[in-house]
Scaffold this motif. Structure first.
Motif, PDB file in Angstrom:
ATOM      1  N   THR A  17      42.119  90.758 -88.055  1.00  0.00           N
ATOM      2  CA  THR A  17      41.613  89.489 -88.547  1.00  0.00           C
ATOM      3  C   THR A  17      40.086  89.472 -88.436  1.00  0.00           C
ATOM      4  OG1 THR A  17      41.887  88.503 -86.354  1.00  0.00           O
ATOM      5  CG2 THR A  17      43.717  88.282 -87.882  1.00  0.00           C
ATOM      6  N   TYR A  35      46.489  81.715 -90.303  1.00  0.00           N
ATOM      7  CA  TYR A  35      47.711  82.486 -90.198  1.00  0.00           C
ATOM      8  C   TYR A  35      48.381  82.536 -91.569  1.00  0.00           C
ATOM      9  CZ  TYR A  35      47.244  82.658 -85.168  1.00  0.00           C
ATOM     10  OH  TYR A  35      46.786  82.917 -83.907  1.00  0.00           O
ATOM     11  N   VAL A  91      48.191  83.873 -78.774  1.00  0.00           N
ATOM     12  CA  VAL A  91      48.307  84.878 -79.827  1.00  0.00           C
ATOM     13  C   VAL A  91      48.217  86.250 -79.183  1.00  0.00           C
ATOM     14  CG1 VAL A  91      45.826  84.839 -80.322  1.00  0.00           C
ATOM     15  CG2 VAL A  91      47.429  85.611 -82.090  1.00  0.00           C
ATOM     16  N   ALA A  94      49.609  86.696 -88.497  1.00  0.00           N
ATOM     17  CA  ALA A  94      48.408  86.932 -89.296  1.00  0.00           C
ATOM     18  C   ALA A  94      48.274  88.414 -89.564  1.00  0.00           C
ATOM     19  CB  ALA A  94      47.171  86.427 -88.558  1.00  0.00           C
ATOM     20  N   TRP A 144      54.402  81.351 -91.294  1.00  0.00           N
ATOM     21  CA  TRP A 144      54.818  80.369 -90.287  1.00  0.00           C
ATOM     22  C   TRP A 144      56.341  80.301 -90.241  1.00  0.00           C
ATOM     23  CZ3 TRP A 144      51.541  77.277 -87.288  1.00  0.00           C
ATOM     24  CH2 TRP A 144      50.178  77.390 -87.587  1.00  0.00           C
ATOM     25  N   HIS A 151      46.651  75.509 -81.362  1.00  0.00           N
ATOM     26  CA  HIS A 151      46.860  76.902 -80.951  1.00  0.00           C
ATOM     27  C   HIS A 151      47.336  76.944 -79.507  1.00  0.00           C
ATOM     28  CE1 HIS A 151      45.899  81.035 -79.838  1.00  0.00           C
ATOM     29  NE2 HIS A 151      44.999  80.586 -78.987  1.00  0.00           N
ATOM     30  N   ASN A 208      53.835  82.034 -85.612  1.00  0.00           N
ATOM     31  CA  ASN A 208      53.070  82.377 -86.798  1.00  0.00           C
ATOM     32  C   ASN A 208      52.609  83.827 -86.730  1.00  0.00           C
ATOM     33  OD1 ASN A 208      50.960  82.116 -84.904  1.00  0.00           O
ATOM     34  ND2 ASN A 208      50.531  80.034 -85.571  1.00  0.00           N
TER      35      ASN A 208
END
Length: 123
Positions: A102, A110, A50, A98, A113, A47, A96
């Motif tokens: 979440t 995710y 995000v 999601a 991609w 990661h 990516n």
């Protein structure tokens, strides 16, 4: 189904900067969190950063202060500004997405991609 297309990778010298872009299509941009992972040669994918639909962010400790993630809702695009690059940043960078909200932040899974864009930093 959300499609993600990255761009902006390349070859850069230590200390240089790059801006990666990821254009999203096929979904509702305001309902997805967008992020970046990277995978260096011989290492696991990790990661990087995000960003939520409202602009909330999370960064890996290794990139705090040098990487900035942002998103443009008008263009359905997320950006990753990378400054002061060093050879350890050499990797394939994956965009990516999601479905949001979440269950955890940062997301642990995710749903979509991209194909990745190569960033190579020379010493």
């Amino acid at each position: 189904q959300v499609q993600l297309v990255e761009s902006g990778g390349g070859f850069v010298q230590t200390g240089g900067s790059l801006r990666l872009s990821c254009a999203a299509s096929g979904g509702t941009f305001s309902l997805i969190a967008m992020g970046w992972y990277r995978q260096a040669p011989g290492k696991q994918r990790e990661h990087v950063a995000v960003i939520s639909p409202s602009g909330g962010t999370h960064y890996a400790d290794s990139v705090k202060g040098r990487f900035t993630i942002s998103r443009d809702h008008a263009k359905n695009t997320v950006y990753l500004q990378i400054n002061n690059l060093n050879p350890d940043d050499t990797a394939v960078y994956y965009c990516n997405a999601a479905n949001y909200p979440t269950t955890r932040w940062p997301p642990q899974k995710y749903d979509y991609w991209g194909q990745g864009t190569q960033v190579t930093v020379s010493s």
